[in-house]
Design a protein around this motif. Structure first.
Motif, PDB file in Angstrom:
ATOM      1  N   LEU A 135       0.932  -1.025  -0.089  1.00 10.86           N
ATOM      2  CA  LEU A 135       0.014  -0.220  -0.023  1.00 10.86           C
ATOM      3  C   LEU A 135       0.846   1.089   0.059  1.00 10.86           C
ATOM      4  O   LEU A 135       0.292   2.442  -0.553  1.00 10.86           O
ATOM      5  N   THR A 136       1.936   1.099   0.441  1.00 10.29           N
ATOM      6  CA  THR A 136       3.185   2.390   0.339  1.00 10.29           C
ATOM      7  C   THR A 136       4.389   1.886  -0.084  1.00 10.29           C
ATOM      8  O   THR A 136       5.195   2.984   0.016  1.00 10.29           O
ATOM      9  N   ILE A 143      -7.483 -11.493   1.362  1.00  6.26           N
ATOM     10  CA  ILE A 143      -7.333 -11.981   2.934  1.00  6.26           C
ATOM     11  C   ILE A 143      -7.575 -10.885   3.932  1.00  6.26           C
ATOM     12  O   ILE A 143      -8.123 -10.984   4.683  1.00  6.26           O
ATOM     13  N   PHE A 144      -7.058  -9.677   3.389  1.00  7.02           N
ATOM     14  CA  PHE A 144      -7.059  -8.441   4.102  1.00  7.02           C
ATOM     15  C   PHE A 144      -8.649  -8.126   4.305  1.00  7.02           C
ATOM     16  O   PHE A 144      -9.089  -7.625   5.430  1.00  7.02           O
ATOM     17  N   HIS A 181      -9.720  -1.869  10.008  1.00 10.57           N
ATOM     18  CA  HIS A 181      -9.018  -1.042   9.224  1.00 10.57           C
ATOM     19  C   HIS A 181      -9.610  -0.450   8.155  1.00 10.57           C
ATOM     20  O   HIS A 181      -8.988   0.617   7.439  1.00 10.57           O
ATOM     21  N   GLY A 182     -10.663  -0.892   7.756  1.00 11.94           N
ATOM     22  CA  GLY A 182     -11.296  -0.306   6.621  1.00 11.94           C
ATOM     23  C   GLY A 182     -10.922  -0.933   5.241  1.00 11.94           C
ATOM     24  O   GLY A 182      -9.875  -1.344   4.961  1.00 11.94           O
ATOM     25  N   ASP A 183     -11.831  -0.756   4.126  1.00 15.17           N
ATOM     26  CA  ASP A 183     -11.850  -1.338   3.007  1.00 15.17           C
ATOM     27  C   ASP A 183     -10.672  -0.848   2.139  1.00 15.17           C
ATOM     28  O   ASP A 183      -9.941  -1.429   1.454  1.00 15.17           O
ATOM     29  N   ASP A 184     -10.277   0.561   2.621  1.00 15.28           N
ATOM     30  CA  ASP A 184      -9.144   1.157   2.130  1.00 15.28           C
ATOM     31  C   ASP A 184      -7.817   1.277   3.099  1.00 15.28           C
ATOM     32  O   ASP A 184      -6.975   1.754   2.690  1.00 15.28           O
ATOM     33  N   ALA A 185      -8.105   0.655   4.049  1.00 16.98           N
ATOM     34  CA  ALA A 185      -6.840   0.371   5.082  1.00 16.98           C
ATOM     35  C   ALA A 185      -6.621   1.662   5.537  1.00 16.98           C
ATOM     36  O   ALA A 185      -5.439   1.668   6.319  1.00 16.98           O
ATOM     37  N   LYS A 186      -7.544   2.325   5.636  1.00 13.20           N
ATOM     38  CA  LYS A 186      -7.197   3.777   6.266  1.00 13.20           C
ATOM     39  C   LYS A 186      -7.378   4.162   7.707  1.00 13.20           C
ATOM     40  O   LYS A 186      -7.169   4.985   8.335  1.00 13.20           O
ATOM     41  N   LEU A 212      -3.154   1.934   7.895  1.00 13.26           N
ATOM     42  CA  LEU A 212      -2.111   1.200   7.034  1.00 13.26           C
ATOM     43  C   LEU A 212      -1.676   1.782   5.899  1.00 13.26           C
ATOM     44  O   LEU A 212      -0.786   1.092   4.940  1.00 13.26           O
ATOM     45  N   ALA A 213      -2.138   2.750   5.161  1.00 10.78           N
ATOM     46  CA  ALA A 213      -1.819   3.159   3.813  1.00 10.78           C
ATOM     47  C   ALA A 213      -1.055   4.632   3.843  1.00 10.78           C
ATOM     48  O   ALA A 213      -1.127   5.153   3.068  1.00 10.78           O
ATOM     49  N   ASP A 214      -0.577   5.040   4.957  1.00 12.45           N
ATOM     50  CA  ASP A 214       0.268   6.168   5.183  1.00 12.45           C
ATOM     51  C   ASP A 214       1.625   6.062   5.383  1.00 12.45           C
ATOM     52  O   ASP A 214       2.346   7.225   5.751  1.00 12.45           O
TER      53      ASP A 214
END
Length: 287
Positions: A195-196, A211-212, A220-225, A235-237
């Motif tokens: 993601l990063t 799996i995520f 963590h949200g579908d966008d992993a934010k 998790l996306a920053d």
């Protein structure tokens, strides 16, 4: 009476002392210098009488004037506390939003919060509030439990996973070692890292996406934010609290580490917590 000897070169009388043919000129100190020297001696005696000066076994002479630098410092502190009292009372009766909106109160709160931070918070978050491994950086925009004034105040007041405070933040990441096998864990770690950053194996990352979604997106949200209401990190920053890299993510997924932050309300009181809130919010990362 021996005849006085006069030096031929300087024309000055000598003292009569001679060492290996070298004679000492008789040049006494100027009278004004001598009198000044005597005056300093008298001044020193007077000072030793008037002020604490002569050391004893367990203390020192107290002096005629009874001066005490410690007592003078205490007077200065008492005066400062009186001057601060009006601001402390105003902070006690106002919300953090009202304090932040008042330029004078905000300046006072930031100064007081900075002092309280150095004593109580710096051991974990660092003197510059930049954090460290396992301790959040308070200068960035990454807030596990929210970065507005109310959220910061709640976190400081009640802490995180602090057992003795019933209002503390509580969240637990499951140990996925009991849910996912090692291959699945590596796949989801590769996806999160992708993601990063560039994953070690794009195929692993692609497989880890589903799996995520099945196991991690709920928090963590579908966008992993992430979700602040659950204390689930973004998790996306590219900001990593427990360690960077796919191996570190694997370890966290399999056996999560959970930090603990004390509840400061009972220790510091409401006024100090408000000052800390305004100070932390002022560091730049607060919303």
């Amino acid at each position: 009476m021996p005849e006085k000897h006069i030096d031929e070169i300087s024309g000055v009388e000598t003292t009569g002392h001679e060492w290996d043919g070298i004679r000492e000129l008789n040049n006494p100190m100027p009278r004004w210098w001598v009198y000044t020297f005597y005056a300093t001696i008298l001044w020193a005696i007077g000072y030793a009488i008037a002020y604490p000066a002569i050391p004893m076994i367990t203390s020192a002479t107290k002096g005629y004037l009874g001066f005490s630098s410690r007592a003078e410092l205490q007077q200065d502190l008492d005066h400062a506390k009186v001057a601060q009292a009006q601001f402390q009372e105003m902070i006690a009766t106002k919300s953090v939003q009202e304090i932040d909106a008042d330029a004078t109160l905000r300046e006072f709160a930031i100064a007081g919060g900075a002092s309280a931070f150095k004593v109580n918070c710096a051991p974990c978050h660092g003197s510059g509030a930049t954090g460290g491994p396992g301790f959040p950086n308070l200068n960035d925009d990454d807030w596990l439990w929210g970065g507005d004034l109310d959220a910061i105040q709640t976190t400081i007041a009640h802490g995180v996973r602090y057992d003795t405070d019933p209002d503390t933040h509580v969240s637990e990441m499951p140990a996925f070692a009991e849910i996912l096998d090692l291959d699945q864990t590596r796949q989801v770690a590769a996806y999160v890292w992708s993601l990063t950053n560039k994953p070690s194996n794009p195929a692993l990352a692609e497989a880890g996406k589903q799996i995520f979604m099945d196991n991690c997106a709920a928090c963590h949200g579908d966008d992993a934010k992430g979700k602040a209401e659950m204390g689930a990190p973004n998790l996306a920053d590219a900001i990593w609290l427990k360690g960077r890299g796919e191996d570190a993510i694997v370890r966290q997924v399999m056996s999560p580490k959970h930090g603990v932050m004390p509840a400061w309300q009972g220790r510091l009181g409401d006024t100090a917590v408000k000052q800390l809130t305004v100070f932390v919010h002022s560091l730049g990362g607060g919303r």
